[in-house]
Scaffold this motif. Structure first.
Motif, PDB file in Angstrom:
ATOM      1  N   SER A 126       0.815  -1.027  -0.030  1.00 29.62           N
ATOM      2  CA  SER A 126      -0.043   0.017   0.035  1.00 29.62           C
ATOM      3  C   SER A 126       0.931   1.254  -0.079  1.00 29.62           C
ATOM      4  O   SER A 126       1.942   1.288   0.613  1.00 29.62           O
ATOM      5  N   THR A 128       0.590   3.432   1.766  1.00 30.46           N
ATOM      6  CA  THR A 128       0.677   3.925   3.306  1.00 30.46           C
ATOM      7  C   THR A 128       1.884   3.827   3.669  1.00 30.46           C
ATOM      8  O   THR A 128       2.563   4.406   4.609  1.00 30.46           O
ATOM      9  N   TYR A 151      -1.635  -0.716  10.829  1.00 38.90           N
ATOM     10  CA  TYR A 151      -1.978  -1.457   9.670  1.00 38.90           C
ATOM     11  C   TYR A 151      -0.685  -1.014   8.700  1.00 38.90           C
ATOM     12  O   TYR A 151      -0.045  -2.124   8.077  1.00 38.90           O
ATOM     13  N   ASN A 181      -5.508   4.390  -3.812  1.00 35.65           N
ATOM     14  CA  ASN A 181      -6.932   4.295  -3.302  1.00 35.65           C
ATOM     15  C   ASN A 181      -7.687   3.565  -4.166  1.00 35.65           C
ATOM     16  O   ASN A 181      -8.406   4.171  -5.052  1.00 35.65           O
ATOM     17  N   ASN A 201     -13.600   3.962   4.439  1.00 35.64           N
ATOM     18  CA  ASN A 201     -13.048   4.876   3.037  1.00 35.64           C
ATOM     19  C   ASN A 201     -14.005   5.662   2.649  1.00 35.64           C
ATOM     20  O   ASN A 201     -15.215   5.568   2.915  1.00 35.64           O
ATOM     21  N   LEU A 202     -13.548   6.505   2.105  1.00 34.23           N
ATOM     22  CA  LEU A 202     -14.211   7.646   1.250  1.00 34.23           C
ATOM     23  C   LEU A 202     -15.328   7.295   0.438  1.00 34.23           C
ATOM     24  O   LEU A 202     -16.673   7.574   0.620  1.00 34.23           O
ATOM     25  N   MET A 217     -22.476  12.534   5.395  1.00 37.10           N
ATOM     26  CA  MET A 217     -21.076  12.165   5.277  1.00 37.10           C
ATOM     27  C   MET A 217     -20.393  13.236   5.761  1.00 37.10           C
ATOM     28  O   MET A 217     -20.781  14.215   5.322  1.00 37.10           O
ATOM     29  N   VAL A 219     -16.794  15.237   5.505  1.00 39.57           N
ATOM     30  CA  VAL A 219     -15.297  15.660   4.720  1.00 39.57           C
ATOM     31  C   VAL A 219     -14.500  16.039   5.941  1.00 39.57           C
ATOM     32  O   VAL A 219     -14.730  17.173   6.538  1.00 39.57           O
ATOM     33  N   PHE A 220     -13.472  15.201   6.169  1.00 41.31           N
ATOM     34  CA  PHE A 220     -12.451  15.428   7.188  1.00 41.31           C
ATOM     35  C   PHE A 220     -11.552  16.251   7.029  1.00 41.31           C
ATOM     36  O   PHE A 220     -10.320  16.068   6.808  1.00 41.31           O
ATOM     37  N   CYS A 231      -7.802  16.922   1.365  1.00 46.33           N
ATOM     38  CA  CYS A 231      -6.884  16.186   1.252  1.00 46.33           C
ATOM     39  C   CYS A 231      -6.891  15.542  -0.294  1.00 46.33           C
ATOM     40  O   CYS A 231      -7.866  15.450  -1.002  1.00 46.33           O
ATOM     41  N   ARG A 233      -5.523  12.452  -2.935  1.00 52.26           N
ATOM     42  CA  ARG A 233      -5.479  11.142  -2.957  1.00 52.26           C
ATOM     43  C   ARG A 233      -5.451  10.797  -4.584  1.00 52.26           C
ATOM     44  O   ARG A 233      -5.812  11.456  -5.415  1.00 52.26           O
ATOM     45  N   ARG A 297      -9.089  14.029  10.265  1.00 51.31           N
ATOM     46  CA  ARG A 297      -8.964  12.823  10.667  1.00 51.31           C
ATOM     47  C   ARG A 297      -7.453  12.509  11.158  1.00 51.31           C
ATOM     48  O   ARG A 297      -6.686  12.654  10.325  1.00 51.31           O
ATOM     49  N   ASP A 300      -4.161  11.431   8.825  1.00 56.79           N
ATOM     50  CA  ASP A 300      -4.530  11.273   7.549  1.00 56.79           C
ATOM     51  C   ASP A 300      -3.309  11.843   6.770  1.00 56.79           C
ATOM     52  O   ASP A 300      -2.662  12.820   7.179  1.00 56.79           O
TER      53      ASP A 300
HETATM   54  C1  WQD Z   1      -9.193   9.045   1.800  1.00 53.60           C
HETATM   55  C2  WQD Z   1      -9.575  10.403   2.022  1.00 53.60           C
HETATM   56  C3  WQD Z   1     -10.112  10.997   4.264  1.00 53.60           C
HETATM   57  C4  WQD Z   1     -13.797   9.114   4.482  1.00 53.60           C
HETATM   58  C5  WQD Z   1      -6.694   4.121   3.419  1.00 53.60           C
HETATM   59  C6  WQD Z   1      -5.344   3.106   3.759  1.00 53.60           C
HETATM   60  C7  WQD Z   1      -4.889   2.573   2.531  1.00 53.60           C
HETATM   61  C8  WQD Z   1      -6.033   1.952   2.074  1.00 53.60           C
HETATM   62  C9  WQD Z   1      -7.274   2.677   1.493  1.00 53.60           C
HETATM   63  C10 WQD Z   1      -6.521  -0.414   2.439  1.00 53.60           C
HETATM   64  C11 WQD Z   1      -9.148  10.951   3.314  1.00 53.60           C
HETATM   65  C12 WQD Z   1     -11.253  11.281   3.431  1.00 53.60           C
HETATM   66  C13 WQD Z   1     -12.813   9.341   4.088  1.00 53.60           C
HETATM   67  C14 WQD Z   1     -15.067   9.755   5.176  1.00 53.60           C
HETATM   68  C15 WQD Z   1     -13.436  11.717   4.360  1.00 53.60           C
HETATM   69  N1  WQD Z   1      -6.440   0.699   2.731  1.00 53.60           N
HETATM   70  N2  WQD Z   1     -12.535  10.570   4.033  1.00 53.60           N
HETATM   71  N3  WQD Z   1     -14.730  11.365   5.023  1.00 53.60           N
HETATM   72  O1  WQD Z   1      -6.911   6.686   4.372  1.00 53.60           O
HETATM   73  O2  WQD Z   1      -6.305   7.529   2.060  1.00 53.60           O
HETATM   74  O3  WQD Z   1      -6.089   5.109   2.648  1.00 53.60           O
HETATM   75  O4  WQD Z   1      -7.488   3.180   3.047  1.00 53.60           O
HETATM   76  O5  WQD Z   1      -6.413  -0.923   1.461  1.00 53.60           O
HETATM   77  O6  WQD Z   1      -3.927   1.757   2.661  1.00 53.60           O
HETATM   78  O7  WQD Z   1      -4.308   4.166   4.088  1.00 53.60           O
HETATM   79  O8  WQD Z   1      -8.507   6.058   2.473  1.00 53.60           O
HETATM   80  O9  WQD Z   1     -10.807   6.428   1.924  1.00 53.60           O
HETATM   81  O10 WQD Z   1     -10.357   6.166   4.252  1.00 53.60           O
HETATM   82  O11 WQD Z   1      -9.629   8.352   2.898  1.00 53.60           O
HETATM   83  O12 WQD Z   1     -13.305  12.896   4.323  1.00 53.60           O
HETATM   84  O13 WQD Z   1     -16.197   9.524   5.460  1.00 53.60           O
HETATM   85  O14 WQD Z   1     -10.968  10.654   2.219  1.00 53.60           O
HETATM   86  O15 WQD Z   1      -9.938  12.079   5.492  1.00 53.60           O
HETATM   87  O16 WQD Z   1      -8.383  12.199   3.208  1.00 53.60           O
HETATM   88  P1  WQD Z   1      -6.813   6.467   2.949  1.00 53.60           P
HETATM   89  P2  WQD Z   1      -9.787   6.561   2.903  1.00 53.60           P
END
Ligand code: WQD
Length: 352
Positions: A126, A128, A151, A181, A201-202, A217, A219-220, A231, A233, A297, A300
């Motif tokens: 990932s 990450t 993780y 993502n 996840n978003l 929903m 937006v963090f 943010c 992605r 969040r 992040d």
């Molecule tokens: C993306 C953006 C949130 C939810 C993680 C892991 C990665 C992979 C995917 C497994 C961020 C924003 C999210 C919400 C929001 N894991 N968000 N409101 O954190 O980039 O990646 O998940 O396969 O390895 O690190 O993904 O979708 O959680 O967040 O604003 O209700 O969306 O703050 O900026 P992330 P995400």
């Protein structure tokens, strides 16, 4: 045709990879204890490919049960290893559960790779592992940083374990695939993401809000130093991610791998903000999404997206789906889940 063992094949990326491998002429078997997945997703794989996939309902943390699969399948040529826990927030609350599950399963698998001389191993990693990069666009040479969560740490440790393992077992070639993502659903809308509980996840948070499963929903954060404050992605369609796994196996099959372990970024190369993703969803769905701006969040990453030149040039990877496709297929899948609410809702005890 070469037989590939896909661990976590009942999961989101795993099921899409089963489809892509089958469509490219590989024989596949699945290992998935269904602790976080539903075996009924294999019916969707069969709908798409016409092939019924055997699932060994085995916990890879049980060495004897894992070993028995290899004893029964002496013709396994390669492994694609997805099976792992992947919820960032949960990993912060339960680090030991993540270390035990994600690492003991990998160790057991590698013991079998050694015992049965399996030549090809593809690992689900990932972006990450890059942590919060100094420069948003990352290449495979971008130094990794201390993980932002247990993780992410298990992904970094997994990569390190594989490098050391491969050095002592040169007959096995390893590819590490670093996903950005993954979002969306197979264009047939026969398979897609099945988040457990409230989606972290978003994109599933967006589609579940739009369908009415969630009241709204959040937006963090919109006060980041990015073009619109939210943010950034690199959203990549899950079917493009799946195809990269098939290309990685073919790359190993063709003997093209160098120095035993190779790393590839799997992203589109386009940075998209959270608010832009929301707007893209509203455009393709024709709906106004009920969201609010909330606090940032913890953990992040502010902005990260891929330089994907290496996967394109060495694997011949060519991501096909754009942001609108990702949002539309995700939405169509959510609509299908609502229409066929019985499809995946059977109590697990009734499942085979
Ligand atoms: C993306 C953006 C949130 C939810 C993680 C892991 C990665 C992979 C995917 C497994 C961020 C924003 C999210 C919400 C929001 N894991 N968000 N409101 O954190 O980039 O990646 O998940 O396969 O390895 O690190 O993904 O979708 O959680 O967040 O604003 O209700 O969306 O703050 O900026 P992330 P995400």
């Amino acid at each position: 045709m070469a037989k590939i063992l896909v661990t976590g094949g009942c999961g989101y990326i795993g099921s899409h990879t089963l489809v892509d491998l089958i469509e490219n002429g590989f024989d596949v078997i699945c290992v998935d204890n269904n602790s976080r997945s539903n075996p009924l997703i294999l019916k969707g794989v069969e709908e798409i490919t016409g092939k019924s996939v055997k699932n060994y309902k085995v916990d890879l943390c049980n060495y004897d049960d894992t070993y028995a699969i290899f004893q029964e399948n002496r013709d396994i040529a390669g492994i694609v290893h997805f099976a792992a826990y992947k919820a960032v927030g949960e990993s912060v609350e339960k680090p030991l559960m993540y270390f035990e599950n994600n690492l003991v399963s990998l160790i057991n698998l590698l013991k079998c790779v050694q015992e049965f001389n399996i030549p090809w191993f593809v690992f689900s990693s990932s972006c990450t592992v890059y942590g919060n990069p100094d420069n948003s666009i990352v290449t495979e040479e971008t130094p990794t940083k201390p993980a932002e969560s247990p993780y992410g740490y298990t992904k970094q440790m997994g990569e390190g374990m594989l490098r050391d393992f491969q050095k002592s077992n040169p007959q096995t070639q390893v590819i590490l695939l670093r996903y950005f993502n993954p979002v969306g659903a197979h264009p047939s809308i026969q398979i897609g993401e099945l988040p457990i509980g409230k989606p972290q996840n978003l994109v599933p948070a967006i589609t579940q809000t739009a369908i009415g499963k969630l009241p709204k929903m959040t937006v963090f954060g919109n006060d980041y130093h990015t073009r619109d404050g939210s943010c950034v992605r690199d959203f990549i369609h899950v079917s493009d991610i799946a195809n990269a796994h098939t290309l990685a196996i073919k790359y190993l099959q063709d003997g093209k791998s160098e120095n035993g372990v190779e790393v590839f970024n799997l992203g589109t190369g386009n940075g998209v903000t959270v608010l832009e993703a929301v707007k893209a969803f509203e455009k393709v769905s024709g709906l106004k999404l009920n969201y609010e701006i909330g606090a940032r969040r913890a953990g992040d990453v502010i902005s990260i997206y891929a330089n994907n030149d290496k996967a394109k040039s060495k694997l011949g990877w060519d991501p096909k789906f754009g942001l609108d496709d990702m949002m539309l297929t995700a939405w169509q899948w959510e609509l299908k889940l609502k229409k066929d609410e019985q499809m995946f809702s059977e109590p697990k005890s009734q499942l085979n």
